[in-house]
Structures are given as C-alpha cells and as structure tokens.
Design a protein around this motif. Structure first.
Motif, PDB file in Angstrom:
ATOM      1  N   GLN A 135       7.207  -3.894   6.988  1.00 46.14           N
ATOM      2  CA  GLN A 135       6.267  -3.861   5.901  1.00 46.14           C
ATOM      3  C   GLN A 135       6.461  -5.379   5.302  1.00 46.14           C
ATOM      4  N   HIS A 136       7.773  -5.302   5.204  1.00 46.24           N
ATOM      5  CA  HIS A 136       8.241  -6.801   5.343  1.00 46.24           C
ATOM      6  C   HIS A 136       7.838  -7.764   6.367  1.00 46.24           C
ATOM      7  N   ARG A 138       4.820  -7.976   8.400  1.00 47.20           N
ATOM      8  CA  ARG A 138       3.736  -7.030   8.369  1.00 47.20           C
ATOM      9  C   ARG A 138       2.711  -7.698   7.081  1.00 47.20           C
ATOM     10  N   SER A 139       4.391  -8.614   5.902  1.00 48.80           N
ATOM     11  CA  SER A 139       3.552  -8.890   4.632  1.00 48.80           C
ATOM     12  C   SER A 139       3.388 -10.419   4.713  1.00 48.80           C
ATOM     13  N   GLU A 140       4.907 -10.844   6.040  1.00 46.41           N
ATOM     14  CA  GLU A 140       5.210 -12.275   6.453  1.00 46.41           C
ATOM     15  C   GLU A 140       3.935 -12.598   7.162  1.00 46.41           C
ATOM     16  N   TRP A 141       3.820 -11.576   7.796  1.00 42.22           N
ATOM     17  CA  TRP A 141       2.631 -11.964   8.922  1.00 42.22           C
ATOM     18  C   TRP A 141       1.108 -12.753   8.329  1.00 42.22           C
ATOM     19  N   SER A 142       1.315 -11.329   7.310  1.00 38.05           N
ATOM     20  CA  SER A 142       0.242 -11.897   6.698  1.00 38.05           C
ATOM     21  C   SER A 142       0.060 -13.146   5.934  1.00 38.05           C
ATOM     22  N   LEU A 143       1.054 -13.460   4.850  1.00 34.98           N
ATOM     23  CA  LEU A 143       1.275 -15.092   4.179  1.00 34.98           C
ATOM     24  C   LEU A 143       0.678 -15.593   4.924  1.00 34.98           C
ATOM     25  N   GLN A 146      -3.228 -15.826   6.031  1.00 35.81           N
ATOM     26  CA  GLN A 146      -3.548 -16.201   5.559  1.00 35.81           C
ATOM     27  C   GLN A 146      -3.124 -17.695   4.940  1.00 35.81           C
ATOM     28  N   ALA A 251      -2.911  -5.198   6.135  1.00 39.24           N
ATOM     29  CA  ALA A 251      -1.970  -6.485   6.048  1.00 39.24           C
ATOM     30  C   ALA A 251      -3.708  -7.610   6.996  1.00 39.24           C
ATOM     31  N   ASP A 254      -6.339  -7.282   4.711  1.00 34.26           N
ATOM     32  CA  ASP A 254      -6.755  -8.595   3.489  1.00 34.26           C
ATOM     33  C   ASP A 254      -7.492  -9.754   4.760  1.00 34.26           C
TER      34      ASP A 254
END
Length: 509
Positions: A135-136, A138-143, A146, A251, A254
């Motif tokens: 999850q971390h 994926r969140s980092e990749w998403s950021l 973006q 992710a 988004d």
C-alpha cells in the motif's frame, strides 16, 4: 501485488509445510487478501473471498471421523472462494487428519500444515506487513505519477504530453477520439493495435451516440479496453480509450481520473473559442443572405480559407438531442474539407452549404446524429435566400413525414399530390372507396371500375362511355349511383377532387 500462498509458505521463519497440491500448481499463486483464524464448523459468513483460513481443528473430533464431515467443510470453503487452509498440528490434533487432506486434494483447496511452534499471529502479521508495504509503495507510485502528469500538463503541448505520460505510467496504449469519433493521432504515443481499431471505433461511436457521461470496459479481439467519455452530458468532447494495461487498482484509477479531468479541462478551454467561431459563422451567413457576398468571402477566407464553390446545395437541419455533438462533427467535417463545406446556426436550425460532391457526407453525418433535414436544389450565392426557403420547406416536409431527409426536387417533381403523399394516404383512400367495393360485391355492379375510368379520362363522358362500351346515360346513372353510395356530390369540383385523390392513392398500393 498482495502476497500469494507460495510467498507465505516460502517464508522460512514460519516453518509451514505444503501438504497439497503439488508445488507447481497455479492455485498456489492465488493472491491472499487477508488471513483469518476460526474453529467454527462454517466460518464462511465471517470470511471474504481470497482470504487464507487458519484453524487448529477444534471443530473436528480427535480420532476417526466420517469423510463426509471433512468433505462438506472443505466444499463450503471452496464455494466461498477461500484461497487456502492452514491447519495447526500438535495443538488439538497430533497429526493432520487424513480425511481433511483427502478432502482438500479432492476439491483443489491448498492445504498448509502449521507446526505448534508457529503462532497464527505470526502468519497474520507477515501478511499485514506485506500488504502495508504494498500500500505504501502504491501510494508513493501514485504520488510520483500525479506529479509527472501535472508537470506534463504545463508543457506547451499539454494534452499530448498528458496522454504520453499516462501511457508511460500504465505501460499500455492510450488513444483519444474527438466528438465525431475520429481518432486523434498523437505524436510519440503508442499506436492502437490495428486488429483492435475497428472494434474500438465502433464502441467509441456507440458511447458518443448515447450523449451521456459513461465509462465502460469491453473485450476487443481478446484484449481488455477501457473507454471513458470526456465532457458533459449532451456536450461530449471525445472519448479516451485505454488498452494493454494491468487491472485497475485504486492507484491506477486515481491516475486515470486525474488525466480525464485534465484532458476534459483542456478540451473545455476550446469551447469559448468554438462558440465565438459559431457566432462568426452565423454572421457570415446573414451577410450572404443580405447579398454582401464580397464581405462574407473576405471574412471566411481569413478564418476558414474560402466559401464552397458554386453551384451549391442548401441543407436545413433540425438537430435532435445531440445538437452539440452535431455541431462538433460539422466543425470537423468543414476542417477536413476546408472551404468546401460551410455551416451556420440559424435560430433552432443548422444550415449547411456544400457542393453536390460532398452532399452525401453531409447527409450521412446528419443522419448519424438523428437530425431531420431538407435539401434544396442546386443554387448560387445570388439566389441563396431562395435556396434557403427550399431547404426549410423540405425540412418541414421531412418533419411532417417523420423522415430523416427530403429533397426539394422530390416535392417539386411530385406536385401537390406529392406533398400529400405519405404512408397513411393509402389507408384513408381504402376507407373512402370501401363502400363502392362492398356495393359492387353485393349487388354485382361495376361502380368502382366505372368511377376509376371516368376520373382517368378527366370526367369526359363520351370518351369514358366509349372506353367502357356503354351508353353515356348508363355512365351517368352509374356515376350518380356511386355518388349516392359514397355520400358525395360528384357534380361538385371539391368532391370530384377528393375522390380523384383517393383513387390515385388506391392505385399506388
């Protein structure tokens, strides 16, 4: 990606033993969404599909037990799509029950033996930590994705850069289609596989024809394709197509939503300019109607290149609910045939000027967007007002007849009867002359053939009597009798014309 059963059993600190199936079985690569422990006879109400179940076997008797007990238990787990079962030994049961092993092998459920020195919480913590790291990540990749897309939006070719960045992040292909369903080629973008393009374009056309915001997933030639419309309801600006990408997780979703928002904004920024151009088109058309052809030509040349060459045809169209999409399509058609097609809004109608060579394309486009249309005969700019009247008159007839298109030549060549001719005319004619047909059948008379011959001979008595081989007084008596049966005064021009029209429509059936 979530951990798999293989990931969990290969963790040396857990000391798990694979009982069934074989190590090469693909079932061991099923993702594990979570780990749950339960000793209930039926734990499925508390489990979600994709979970790994741990149990110490309290629900099973120690020693011999009927095979059906294990089989029913495992069958419930498999039906609920539980991905695997971990059984603790040296807690309640000294060894793994043979019946449970046989049932798992029979139903294809992966079975792990958990030794007494491995607490369930260790397995749960391992999966929880793994999912947290995923999850971390994926969140980092998403950021980061973006940020990359936001930077791309600031470039001079913002829309192209956004789509190129989306391809790079999703490792697939991205295609943009305009409001008319045409593929907009983007430099440096991955091409849509040629085998998929026909199916994708067909799906894009259907999405645009609906006129509402939508997202859909379909399979084209074995490949998953996602379509997302851009714009507002009844004001669609295009469709974004995505293919050859991995399954959409939050992710990725988004990222796609961000691109859709930016792409929609980029396309909406051109709407004000489009509105100004349409006002200009309307002004140029009014100049042409007023006879200021030179001024209109100079204005058009600076913006659109030139006006269509003479002779031209005037098409008056009444848009359906997809009016805005129709205007978008006409704009693209005029760009594709620069100077050969001109359109303008006039009140609630859209007027299109084009030569006969392009009239078929204009007609097909109007039909696709559900517009009713009327087309004038060939005319010149000097007679544009008359051509517009012909187009509007033809449009009125098309609306009355519920037809997509009526040409003025159809009206002018058919005369007044042509203006009256429609599907209902035949049924009305049959009802009007039905009393004559019934009278002839019951009384063995020849009133209907006599009336038809009389009207065909322009109501000339001698000529009709000679054709039928009867005396003119006999003819007169038959016509009078026909008038009495029909309730018409056939000495009256009005009643003669009504009967004449009915016979004409009747003969066409």
């Amino acid at each position: 990606m979530p951990p798999t059963i293989n990931t969990i059993r290969h963790n040396g600190s857990l000391n798990l033993r694979l009982v069934t199936p074989d190590a090469a079985d693909p079932a061991l690569e099923a993702p594990v969404s979570w780990v749950h422990s339960s000793d209930l006879d039926d734990p499925t109400p508390f489990l979600d599909p994709g979970q790994l179940l741990l149990t110490d076997g309290t629900q099973f008797p120690v020693g011999d037990a009927p095979a059906s007990l294990y089989s029913d238990y495992v069958e419930r787990l498999v039906s609920h799509r539980i991905c695997g079962l971990g059984f603790a030994t040296q807690v309640i049961h000294g060894v793994l029950p043979q019946g449970l092993e046989d049932a798992c092998r029979q139903h294809g459920l992966p079975l792990l033996e958990v030794p007494d020195r491995t607490p369930f919480i260790a397995i749960i913590r391992f999966v929880a930590d793994w999912l947290a790291r995923e999850q971390h990540a994926r969140s980092e990749w998403s950021l980061q994705a973006q940020r990359a897309i936001a930077r791309a939006a600031l470039r001079p070719d913002g829309l192209r850069s956004i789509l190129a960045e989306l391809e790079r992040q999703l490792h697939g292909w991205v295609a943009l289609f305009d409001a008319a369903g045409n593929h907009i080629l983007m430099p440096n973008n991955r091409p849509v596989p040629s085998a998929l393009m026909p199916g994708v374009k067909e799906a894009v056309t259907k999405a645009l024809d609906q006129g509402s915001r939508s997202v859909s997933q379909l399979t084209v030639d074995g490949e998953q394709v996602t379509l997302q419309t851009l714009g507002r309801r009844h004001y669609l600006r295009g469709v974004l197509a995505l293919g050859a990408i991995e399954p959409l997780d939050p992710a990725r979703t988004d990222i796609i939503n961000s691109v859709i928002a930016l792409a929609s904004l980029a396309l909406e920024q051109t709407r004000t300019l489009d509105t100004a151009r349409r006002h200009l088109r309307a002004g140029v058309f009014e100049q042409l109607l007023a006879g200021s052809t030179d001024v209109a030509e100079r204005t058009a040349r600076q913006v659109w290149g030139r006006l269509p060459s003479e002779p031209l045809m005037v098409t008056a169209a009444l848009p359906s609910g997809q009016g805005q999409n129709l205007l978008e399509a006409l704009e693209l058609l005029s760009d594709d045939h620069r100077g050969a097609v001109f359109y303008a809004q006039r009140d609630q109608n859209v007027v299109v000027l084009a030569g006969s060579a392009l009239q078929d394309k204009v007609t097909a486009l109007l039909e696709r967007y559900g517009a009713s249309a009327g087309v004038s005969g060939e005319t010149a700019f000097a007679n544009l007002a008359q051509g517009l009247k012909e187009g509007e008159r033809s449009l009125q007839r098309a609306v009355e007849l519920s037809r997509p298109l009526v040409g003025f030549d159809e009206i002018s060549q058919a005369g007044m009867l042509g203006l009256l001719r429609r599907d209902e005319a035949g049924s009305v004619a049959r009802r009007l002359v039905a009393p004559l047909a019934k009278h002839d059948e019951s009384e063995q008379t020849q009133l209907l053939p006599t009336v038809s011959a009389w009207l065909r001979n322009n109501c000339v008595w001698d000529r009709t009597a000679k054709e039928l081989g009867i005396h003119r007084h006999t003819l007169r008596n038959r016509i009078d009798a026909a008038g009495n049966v029909l309730g018409l005064n056939l000495d009256s021009l009005r009643d003669r014309l009504e009967l004449f029209a009915a016979v004409e429509f009747l003969d066409e059936r």
